[in-house]
Design an enzyme around this catalytic site. Sequence first.
Site, short mmCIF file in Angstrom:
data_model
loop_
_atom_site.label_atom_id
_atom_site.label_comp_id
_atom_site.label_asym_id
_atom_site.label_seq_id
_atom_site.Cartn_x
_atom_site.Cartn_y
_atom_site.Cartn_z
N CYS A 83 0.92 -1.14 -0.04
CA CYS A 83 -0.06 -0.07 0.21
C CYS A 83 0.95 1.36 -0.10
O CYS A 83 1.70 1.52 -1.00
CB CYS A 83 -0.81 -0.14 1.22
N HIS A 186 -3.94 -4.91 0.08
CA HIS A 186 -3.29 -5.45 1.42
C HIS A 186 -3.56 -7.00 1.52
O HIS A 186 -4.39 -7.56 1.71
CB HIS A 186 -4.16 -4.84 2.45
N GLU A 188 -2.34 -8.91 3.51
CA GLU A 188 -2.59 -9.27 4.87
C GLU A 188 -4.03 -9.29 5.70
O GLU A 188 -4.31 -9.93 6.53
CB GLU A 188 -1.71 -8.71 5.99
#
EC number: 4.3.2.10
Length: 203
Positions: A83, A186, A188
């Site tokens: 990001c 993202h 994650e």
Amino acid sequence: MNHKILIIDYGLGNHQSVASALDFLGYSYIVSNKKNDFESSDFLILPGVGAFYAGMENLKKLDIIELMENEVIKKKKPILGICLGMQLFAIDSTEDGIHQGLGWIKGHVLKIKGGNSHKIPHVGWNNLKIYKKEPLFNKELNSANFYFDHSYHILCDKNILSASVDYGEEITAAIQYENIFGVQFHPEKSQNNGLKLFRSILG
């Protein structure tokens, strides 16, 4: 491969989410901004949420830009920007004025154009158009669906584009230039697909 992974701590990273994903996958890592940890690592991750200017200012205040360049540009250690972390690799950004970035890739950070059906910030799940499977997307995906949360994106040369997403315009979703990798989404927070991306690049 048992990488010595460093998650770079510069005050704007979503470290806990990235660390949790790596924990789940069984990777060992350290969260730090110390010189000896940069030197002893062999894979770097630069996460990030927030404003471009604040990100660059934090890197300057910590006096780690030269340290990062020594490891990434000179020693050619692989780095993954997430990001804001990816955006900081660019030449500059137009977010809240013109601000210089690290200049590691030929790209400029611009605001998403948006429109009636494409609200800003761009938040939610979107399918990617993948141009280069190796090394970010070499695990089999049921669908290339990842989670985004951003208002700015990198406009870059096509030769470093790994994946894009259609959000009223073609938006850079992933890049790779030599040992420098970045994703606008993202991983994650992207459930199984995000975990597969970490396994793809970390081995």
